[in-house]
Design an enzyme around this catalytic site. Sequence first.
Site, PDB file in Angstrom:
ATOM      1  N   ASP A 177      -2.908   8.608   3.227  1.00  0.00           N
ATOM      2  CA  ASP A 177      -2.774   7.777   4.428  1.00  0.00           C
ATOM      3  C   ASP A 177      -1.382   7.892   5.049  1.00  0.00           C
ATOM      4  O   ASP A 177      -0.658   6.914   5.201  1.00  0.00           O
ATOM      5  CB  ASP A 177      -3.080   6.316   4.073  1.00  0.00           C
TER       6      ASP A 177
ATOM      7  N   GLU B  48      -2.327   7.562  -7.027  1.00  0.00           N
ATOM      8  CA  GLU B  48      -3.722   7.188  -6.806  1.00  0.00           C
ATOM      9  C   GLU B  48      -4.690   8.366  -6.893  1.00  0.00           C
ATOM     10  O   GLU B  48      -5.526   8.576  -6.006  1.00  0.00           O
ATOM     11  CB  GLU B  48      -3.881   6.477  -5.461  1.00  0.00           C
TER      12      GLU B  48
ATOM     13  N   TYR C 242      -4.212  -4.278  -3.680  1.00  0.00           N
ATOM     14  CA  TYR C 242      -4.112  -4.929  -2.368  1.00  0.00           C
ATOM     15  C   TYR C 242      -5.127  -6.071  -2.285  1.00  0.00           C
ATOM     16  O   TYR C 242      -6.024  -6.073  -1.447  1.00  0.00           O
ATOM     17  CB  TYR C 242      -4.347  -3.901  -1.255  1.00  0.00           C
TER      18      TYR C 242
ATOM     19  N   GLU D 136       2.649  -0.840  -5.799  1.00  0.00           N
ATOM     20  CA  GLU D 136       2.338  -1.076  -4.385  1.00  0.00           C
ATOM     21  C   GLU D 136       1.634  -2.415  -4.253  1.00  0.00           C
ATOM     22  O   GLU D 136       0.800  -2.773  -5.094  1.00  0.00           O
ATOM     23  CB  GLU D 136       1.428   0.010  -3.793  1.00  0.00           C
TER      24      GLU D 136
END
Length: 652
Positions: free
Chosen positions: A212, A456, A509, A545
Amino acid sequence: MAAAASGGMAGGCQFLLLLLALGRAAAPPGGMLYPRETPSRERKELGGLWSFRADFSPGRDAGFVQRWYRQPLRQTGPVIDMPVPASFNDITQDPSLENYIGWVWYEKEVLLPSRWLQDDLNTRVVLRFGSAHYYSIVWVNGVQVVEHEGGHLPFEADISSIIQGSPGIPCRITVALNNTLTPHTLPPGSIQYMNDKTRYPKNYFVQNIRFDFFNYAGIHRPVVLYTTPSVYIDDITVTTTSSESVAMVQYQVSVVGSTLYSLSLSLRDQEGKVVATGDGPAGELKVLNPNLWWPYLMHENPGYRYSLEVKMQAQVNGALLEDVYTLPVGIRTIHVTSTQFLINGRPFYFHGVNKHEDADIRGKGFDWPLVVKDFNLLRWLGANSFRTSHYPYAEEIMDLCDAYGIVVIDECPGVGIKMAESFGNKSLQHHLVVMEELIRRDKNRPSVVMWSVANEPASELPPAAYYFKTVIAHTKALDPSRPVTFVTDANYALDRGAPYVDVICVNSYFSWYHDQGHLEVIPLQLTTQFENWYKTYQKPIIQSEYGADSVPGLHSDPPLMFSEEYQKAMLREYHSIFDKKRKEYVIGELIWNFADFMTNQGTTRVLGNKKGIFTRQRQPKSAAFVLRERYWKIANESSCLPPIIKSNTLFL
């Protein structure tokens, strides 16, 4: 997150994919010392405007078929000015260049000092690129000198034999650069041909990626010419150990060009005083009452570095050659327990950020004003660390980390490893080469305290076990002095790579990518995450993160997603659990992200990713002040600094 960049039409695109498949099986031998000026070495910067041409031919192969490298690029067709270093994507008003996939060509003509060109002076001239994304072929005066795969690490070539003996003739440097990503590149990607002729033109294709951030391309870091004697210091490796009153600096020096030489070493403190001396290609320097390298906010004099001067002398054809190289050296130790990360024997808590090399217009191009601004913001924030998400950063950035005491988790470009075919032997071999190149470049940096081999990946897939076991073992063999990790977003019970890391790094997240808008679920879900990982592996954990997008100036009370208030509220929910778990086994928190950054276009991305606590222009959002208050509080609680240093008004 998957994304696609349009590449246009290319009937012969298979040609460029074939060439990219010719990756090297091993890293080039030898060292990769940063080019410094010394009494025996000169350096010439090649930044500025280069000639530039994108190959829009149907097969993207006209430059090779017509051999553009054999003549000045301007004679092959239209060229434009292109700044170096910079990404080419955002420089022009041409949308076809913004999303271009394929070969582009750069060229620079330079006049060299006549003393470099005399072939009887035992002078070696080297052309060095800090990085170019992604696959590079370089010619000098029409002669190929180097080929390199990978977009974030340096490469170089000895061009002495090509340019010497021809004083007054310009040195023409030509670079063919390809940004295509395949399942076996790092990062991986894939080319997808759109075969529905009712919707797409003939031979239309897109570049698919599984990360991303925007796949900027170009010559991103400084290009230099530098000289050494024909017998020269090729590499230096330094490791350190210390106790309360004495430190040992172990060194290894390699010399190329002769086997008959002598070496002398002097270690100087910051006042220029010699504190230790040695000789020979390997040995140990003893330093009494050493000044240790400490992280920012952990000591009143962070980032202390000695200077190791290495002097080589050799007889060549009756002449005495001397080469001098000075390497900054920080003395510090690292140790990892089941619950702590120790630097110089003291617990270290990572309170920092994830970053990107990304800014308006320049893309990923190196830019000194931007770099200095970012470091001023880091210190204003009270951040003591960052991860080089998701690729190695410029050497000049790493130099400042060493000097300022900013701790670094040094990450390779292993992002977007999602496809099963990206875990095969071809990908694995390239990944091992990248780790060799990264460690060769950054092995002597005191700021680098841990290697990260991926971000990831699809580590729940069966082949991930062997893949990461191999990559991590290889990394540890190359550098036994540092812990190794990779950053996971997999389920703790399914992750096949986690058994091999020294520190668990987890991305999550909560209330953003799932349970959207439900901040109240964060404490339970985050607590469960930590407890599951620690119970399973008994290793310290970094929240590598976490975060939320916020559009600058968008406000909502009660907090709603994308507002500055929601971003602040999410941070505070996470922080409440961090404060409980850092008393046990959580050793760090790294916000995603330091600043907003560009991504491919998509329905969830409005001019890029907005999870920054600063805008892309480096202006603070509300969350920046929340994080600043927290980081300075943590620093003050754990620090032994004098009150004036503790003050969070130090870097306004």
